[in-house]
Motif scaffolding. Sequence first.
Motif, PDB file in Angstrom:
ATOM      1  N   LEU A 403      23.899 -49.550  60.869  1.00  8.88           N
ATOM      2  CA  LEU A 403      24.479 -50.061  62.076  1.00  8.88           C
ATOM      3  C   LEU A 403      26.101 -49.834  61.903  1.00  8.88           C
ATOM      4  O   LEU A 403      26.635 -49.396  62.838  1.00  8.88           O
ATOM      5  CB  LEU A 403      24.125 -51.501  62.488  1.00  8.88           C
ATOM      6  CG  LEU A 403      24.665 -52.185  63.641  1.00  8.88           C
ATOM      7  CD1 LEU A 403      24.451 -51.523  64.804  1.00  8.88           C
ATOM      8  CD2 LEU A 403      24.387 -53.763  63.646  1.00  8.88           C
ATOM      9  N   GLY A 404      26.441 -50.302  60.847  1.00  9.41           N
ATOM     10  CA  GLY A 404      27.904 -50.210  60.687  1.00  9.41           C
ATOM     11  C   GLY A 404      28.524 -48.624  60.746  1.00  9.41           C
ATOM     12  O   GLY A 404      29.513 -48.484  61.498  1.00  9.41           O
ATOM     13  N   MET A 405      27.659 -47.736  60.171  1.00  7.47           N
ATOM     14  CA  MET A 405      28.084 -46.249  60.446  1.00  7.47           C
ATOM     15  C   MET A 405      28.082 -45.833  61.760  1.00  7.47           C
ATOM     16  O   MET A 405      28.898 -44.940  62.281  1.00  7.47           O
ATOM     17  CB  MET A 405      27.174 -45.521  59.519  1.00  7.47           C
ATOM     18  CG  MET A 405      27.467 -45.723  57.972  1.00  7.47           C
ATOM     19  SD  MET A 405      26.113 -44.667  57.183  1.00  7.47           S
ATOM     20  CE  MET A 405      26.837 -44.807  55.226  1.00  7.47           C
ATOM     21  N   LEU A 406      27.038 -46.287  62.543  1.00  3.13           N
ATOM     22  CA  LEU A 406      26.835 -45.880  63.978  1.00  3.13           C
ATOM     23  C   LEU A 406      28.076 -46.478  64.830  1.00  3.13           C
ATOM     24  O   LEU A 406      28.746 -45.900  65.854  1.00  3.13           O
ATOM     25  CB  LEU A 406      25.670 -46.566  64.610  1.00  3.13           C
ATOM     26  CG  LEU A 406      24.396 -45.727  64.059  1.00  3.13           C
ATOM     27  CD1 LEU A 406      23.243 -46.262  64.567  1.00  3.13           C
ATOM     28  CD2 LEU A 406      24.322 -44.080  64.205  1.00  3.13           C
ATOM     29  N   GLY A 408      30.987 -47.096  63.593  1.00  5.91           N
ATOM     30  CA  GLY A 408      32.180 -46.344  63.147  1.00  5.91           C
ATOM     31  C   GLY A 408      32.272 -45.177  63.711  1.00  5.91           C
ATOM     32  O   GLY A 408      33.461 -44.307  63.841  1.00  5.91           O
ATOM     33  N   LYS A 409      31.187 -44.494  64.366  1.00  7.08           N
ATOM     34  CA  LYS A 409      31.288 -43.003  65.108  1.00  7.08           C
ATOM     35  C   LYS A 409      31.935 -43.243  66.456  1.00  7.08           C
ATOM     36  O   LYS A 409      32.561 -42.158  66.973  1.00  7.08           O
ATOM     37  CB  LYS A 409      29.767 -42.822  64.955  1.00  7.08           C
ATOM     38  CG  LYS A 409      29.223 -42.238  63.928  1.00  7.08           C
ATOM     39  CD  LYS A 409      29.878 -41.081  63.162  1.00  7.08           C
ATOM     40  CE  LYS A 409      29.487 -39.931  63.821  1.00  7.08           C
ATOM     41  NZ  LYS A 409      30.406 -38.560  63.280  1.00  7.08           N
ATOM     42  N   VAL A 410      31.888 -44.523  67.138  1.00  5.15           N
ATOM     43  CA  VAL A 410      32.534 -44.610  68.491  1.00  5.15           C
ATOM     44  C   VAL A 410      34.201 -44.282  68.399  1.00  5.15           C
ATOM     45  O   VAL A 410      34.735 -44.825  67.503  1.00  5.15           O
ATOM     46  CB  VAL A 410      32.356 -45.767  68.819  1.00  5.15           C
ATOM     47  CG1 VAL A 410      33.078 -45.899  70.132  1.00  5.15           C
ATOM     48  CG2 VAL A 410      31.013 -46.339  68.989  1.00  5.15           C
ATOM     49  N   THR A 411      34.706 -43.232  68.971  1.00  6.14           N
ATOM     50  CA  THR A 411      36.090 -42.897  68.984  1.00  6.14           C
ATOM     51  C   THR A 411      36.605 -42.867  70.307  1.00  6.14           C
ATOM     52  O   THR A 411      36.111 -42.336  71.170  1.00  6.14           O
ATOM     53  CB  THR A 411      35.958 -41.343  68.477  1.00  6.14           C
ATOM     54  OG1 THR A 411      35.338 -41.370  67.162  1.00  6.14           O
ATOM     55  CG2 THR A 411      37.471 -40.936  68.243  1.00  6.14           C
ATOM     56  N   LEU A 412      37.960 -43.393  70.171  1.00  2.28           N
ATOM     57  CA  LEU A 412      38.937 -43.482  71.579  1.00  2.28           C
ATOM     58  C   LEU A 412      39.882 -42.588  70.956  1.00  2.28           C
ATOM     59  O   LEU A 412      40.693 -42.543  69.926  1.00  2.28           O
ATOM     60  CB  LEU A 412      39.172 -44.750  71.752  1.00  2.28           C
ATOM     61  CG  LEU A 412      38.139 -45.686  72.080  1.00  2.28           C
ATOM     62  CD1 LEU A 412      38.764 -47.333  72.679  1.00  2.28           C
ATOM     63  CD2 LEU A 412      37.637 -45.442  73.446  1.00  2.28           C
ATOM     64  N   GLY A 422      35.647 -46.010  61.960  1.00  7.89           N
ATOM     65  CA  GLY A 422      35.120 -45.302  60.741  1.00  7.89           C
ATOM     66  C   GLY A 422      34.027 -46.169  60.125  1.00  7.89           C
ATOM     67  O   GLY A 422      33.752 -47.285  60.600  1.00  7.89           O
ATOM     68  N   THR A 423      33.590 -45.578  59.045  1.00  4.76           N
ATOM     69  CA  THR A 423      32.542 -46.106  58.345  1.00  4.76           C
ATOM     70  C   THR A 423      33.046 -47.585  57.883  1.00  4.76           C
ATOM     71  O   THR A 423      32.308 -48.495  57.882  1.00  4.76           O
ATOM     72  CB  THR A 423      31.987 -45.430  57.290  1.00  4.76           C
ATOM     73  OG1 THR A 423      31.696 -43.986  57.675  1.00  4.76           O
ATOM     74  CG2 THR A 423      30.966 -45.996  56.323  1.00  4.76           C
TER      75      THR A 423
END
Length: 572
Positions: A403-406, A408-412, A422-423
């Motif tokens: 869940l944390g890795m997912l 971390g994939k959200v980018t603005l 990030g991760t």
Amino acid sequence: MDWFKDLLKDLPEMALFISLALGFAVGRVKIWKLSLGGVAGTLIVAILVGLVADVTLNDQVKNIAFAMFIFTLGFMAGPSFFAHLNRQSLRYGVFTVVEVVAILAITAVAIVTLDLDVGTAAGLLAGGATESAVLGTATEAIGKLHLPAAQIATLQANVGTAYSISYICGLITIVLLSSQFFPAIMRIDLRAEARKLWAALGGSGEDDAPKDLPSLVGRAHRVTTATGLTVAELERRLGDGVTVERVQEPGATAAGAGTAAPAAAGASPDTVLARDDVLVLYGPRAALAGADAVIGPELGDADALNSDLDVAQVQLAHLPRAGRRLGDVRDDLAGSARGVFLTDLSRVEQPLPMRPDTVVHSGDEIRLTGASSAVAAAAGRLGLRIDPGVKADFVYIAVGIILGMLIGKVTLTLGDVPLSLGTGGGCLLSGLLFGWLRAKNPAHGQYDPAAASVIKDLGLATFICAVGLSSGPKAVELIGKYGLSLPLAGICMTLIPACLSLVVAWKIMKLPAPLALGSIAGQQCSTPAITAIQQAAGNSTPLMAYTIVYALSNVVLPLLGPVAVAMAGALT
């Protein structure tokens, strides 16, 4: 040295364990009150190994190690972090705010005046704040910049080198300031101030330095003087904390006669004591020192002390958001769980004063000692009993990291800089959430604190080693470019926020000196600093403020890695 270089290139994983072994050995070396610690020691050794052998670790190794470290950090901090989101504790959040605003401002000034690149700026911030987790989140953020791979590798290497320089300077600065210079500036006797606070918490004014003898003891006495008293009356005469665990019938035990231990009767408060009864008592050593005069002669028969005692480590839960006094918790147990003693209290792996007015929060760990049945009942009422037999629920932990890795994939995108947690940031937030859920639902998510501590330290040390190995070839170039500017900037990165916080704590908030100094160490998340302050204070009162500020800063500071990268990108 060619054979050594060839060996490490054939077995790069060996470089990891060489760096860990030598790094933790270097980290144990103490000069005056200072030691680098295993993580900083590993970084320095890894830079040297990388400089000599030019060997690196696979990026996947680095990413996995950091994900495990940062998730575990959040998991361990989760219950305490959410417990401190209340009006009483959040006033200490001003120290975290001072730290964040000051180090970002100083980093901005250093970027402009010294013409720092993105990696050096982020490493300077991480080391000056003495927060290793920033190293990981900043390195990740640099990896997402739209730059050539070689340039990214150089910038990431600069993060580690700048961190090692500013960390050493920052560590020395915060230890000396908080334990030596600030008490002198305040014109106080820190040890005397700590005694006053200790007494105000309900203590006797004595220090709580470790004792060679255990504080909780068992004694067996034959009733003579106490004949006719009830158990409740006897306990009142002996003082607070003493419990009559059981009463054995007169004549059933003869010390040294070789007879079997007698059947024991339950020691209810209304039990009337008869002459020659044998009493088994547990309580503080000081309270039982004069029991002969109150009860009768002490027995040396070991059989009389045979009892089904238990020790339980319990994570507190179900407490009000503002916490409760430790004395109130003791009173509740005295009324509902006779013979259960509170023998230790800790928060975020730091021991707290066992004083009546010490405020406890959900997530704190407390040790219970007493009869097995009573301890089990008390543990259920207070919160979650930590099961030392089950080390880790890997399903729960793995789901949390995923869940944390997912997250971390959200980018603005801010200008040309992609911003994301990030991760590192994602796993930190998921760790906080999963740690909090674990405290609320103890049936799931076992992660033994000892196992968590090992995973956290090993994960961070492995990540730091990977960064150091890649930094080695660039270290000489970076040091030659900036010279003394980086060490001086690192000192300012620690000195200025600490001085600002001293003014806030001493002049504005009017905190007692031990709490003021503990808060300053907490905003830096500096274990060496709080250790030095405790030694100067003579007791653990500084930890009461340190643990609150530490819980807040330990969550906020790692999130500054991407912020520092974005700021440096905008200013260069």
